[in-house]
Design an enzyme around this catalytic site. Sequence first.
Site, PDB file in Angstrom:
ATOM      1  N   ARG A   1      12.426   5.289  68.588  1.00  0.00           N
ATOM      2  CA  ARG A   1      11.305   4.544  68.026  1.00  0.00           C
ATOM      3  C   ARG A   1       9.971   5.150  68.439  1.00  0.00           C
ATOM      4  O   ARG A   1       9.874   5.842  69.452  1.00  0.00           O
ATOM      5  CB  ARG A   1      11.362   3.085  68.479  1.00  0.00           C
ATOM      6  CG  ARG A   1      11.387   2.959  69.991  1.00  0.00           C
ATOM      7  CD  ARG A   1      11.773   1.569  70.492  1.00  0.00           C
ATOM      8  NE  ARG A   1      11.861   1.559  71.950  1.00  0.00           N
ATOM      9  CZ  ARG A   1      12.948   1.853  72.649  1.00  0.00           C
ATOM     10  NH1 ARG A   1      14.077   2.144  72.025  1.00  0.00           N
ATOM     11  NH2 ARG A   1      12.930   1.875  73.957  1.00  0.00           N
TER      12      ARG A   1
ATOM     13  N   HIS B   1      25.837   3.186  70.589  1.00  0.00           N
ATOM     14  CA  HIS B   1      24.511   2.674  70.262  1.00  0.00           C
ATOM     15  C   HIS B   1      23.533   3.832  70.309  1.00  0.00           C
ATOM     16  O   HIS B   1      23.608   4.678  71.204  1.00  0.00           O
ATOM     17  CB  HIS B   1      24.115   1.607  71.287  1.00  0.00           C
ATOM     18  CG  HIS B   1      22.636   1.517  71.507  1.00  0.00           C
ATOM     19  ND1 HIS B   1      22.004   2.126  72.575  1.00  0.00           N
ATOM     20  CD2 HIS B   1      21.659   0.928  70.776  1.00  0.00           C
ATOM     21  CE1 HIS B   1      20.704   1.902  72.495  1.00  0.00           C
ATOM     22  NE2 HIS B   1      20.460   1.185  71.428  1.00  0.00           N
TER      23      HIS B   1
END
Lengths: 284, 284
Positions: B122, B118
């Site tokens: 952001r 993963h």
Amino acid sequence: MIELDEQQQQARTWFESLRDAICAEFEAIEAEAGSDAKFAYTPWDRTDPSGAPGGGGVRGVIKGKVFEKAGVNVSTVGGTFEGDFAKTIHGAGDNPNFFATGISLVAHMANPHVPAVHMNTRFLVTTKRWFGGGADLNPPIPYAEDTADFHAAMQAACDAHDPQHYPRFKAWADEYFYIPHRKTHRGVGGIFYDHLEGAGDAGWEANFAFTQDVGRAFLDIFPKIVRRRMGMAFTEAERQQQLEWRGRYAEFNLIYDRGTLFGLKTGGNIDAILMSLPPVTAWS
Amino acid sequence: MIELDEQQQQARTWFESLRDAICAEFEAIEAEAGSDAKFAYTPWDRTDPSGAPGGGGVRGVIKGKVFEKAGVNVSTVGGTFEGDFAKTIHGAGDNPNFFATGISLVAHMANPHVPAVHMNTRFLVTTKRWFGGGADLNPPIPYAEDTADFHAAMQAACDAHDPQHYPRFKAWADEYFYIPHRKTHRGVGGIFYDHLEGAGDAGWEANFAFTQDVGRAFLDIFPKIVRRRMGMAFTEAERQQQLEWRGRYAEFNLIYDRGTLFGLKTGGNIDAILMSLPPVTAWS
């Protein structure tokens, strides 16, 4: 062991005898399909956060030809709710002591034409005493006949006790078994009830009798639906549809289910709590 | 479309170019394995609850021979947080306006010897402006060499910017990627960071550069690990171990993951939000 009063003992005895009857019926269905699959039982103990005995339960699982994975858990637990969780439970806001006994069942079926199902009934004691429970049908491929028969069985159990029960508890199931982020229900509904308290011993007896009838109605109707569908042929695409539909079911149980949360918050047995999760699941 | 300022536009451009580089690399790996699998892209729009344009994103999914299912989502969204959710977000307590742009990637691998992974980075704007992100390695069958190399790559990206970053962000990942009800971590860790704010434009530039380096480190190390393991033979038992391990991963994402919750609470695209869920999963 925790000490049980008369009502607690009666409720526990009922839930365990219902488990025995359901397991015998599921094993009979397996035998009809030419399988000798049986339930395997695993007892578990719970330690209360207070250090006192916390009760325990028995998890039963069958993996067969018709029942890809069905789990039935009976548990009788008690002790003290931890921290703020007590505030979320009826009657436990000022006194975190609790007792709970119940049966919880989920069946995931090998054949996508056979609906999955959930049934759970329980007796809770805090400063209040109440019954709760419900059952809902979860067909990957819905048949109107199965849905109608399942609802009719639940309605008959309800109507024998109170004409208000069925409309109220059906609506409650429609509200409860909803997946907001998918904007869809997880299945075709059934009944859901909670905090069913009665006045005095007579009230308790009446609600206990109703809870028993919900269990009996389930034991009557679900095997009928299984036998109706279990011999149907299915395609690879239908199986895939079932696996993806199970993804929705897993999402509901992990994100929204109150029973799952109750189990996780009260330190129950993880394998028993998450027994409801589907065997093989797909997210596309 | 929503209007972007200079920093927002720069961050968005970076996340989209990182997506392009990662997807090209994953497709190259598929080609080396003799597969012509490519990413399929689905754009989606978001309507803000206020009725204003809410931005959107592009979901990319590849289903190949090596990558059983890898999803990479870039999104650039903005608007107004609904209700009490604003209070839970840094800098949005008194003003629910927000902007977010980022990349989110999850890869579930066909071979149980190849770790799942993963990565998410952001840029968030409320009354504050900050970067967040991280990457963690999730091997069904862990290899010490892979774990060490992955951590070393993340450490190098961190150390180039601040000697405090790696110890802090590694510990944060260990805390974040933990499944309390299983009393286990979901994988072998990595880094996790949030609320990385800097003073003025120089501070923003420094944190943007760090976030870019996290992406580059991922792009460098993960394909190396994949190529190291993708040709290994595996048994049916190892595949089953992988499917059950994926169950833990699904539990983490549905119950605990902050990004999943953020997506559900801000009305993001469901398929993009739940893209992280494993393709085939088993609960025993």
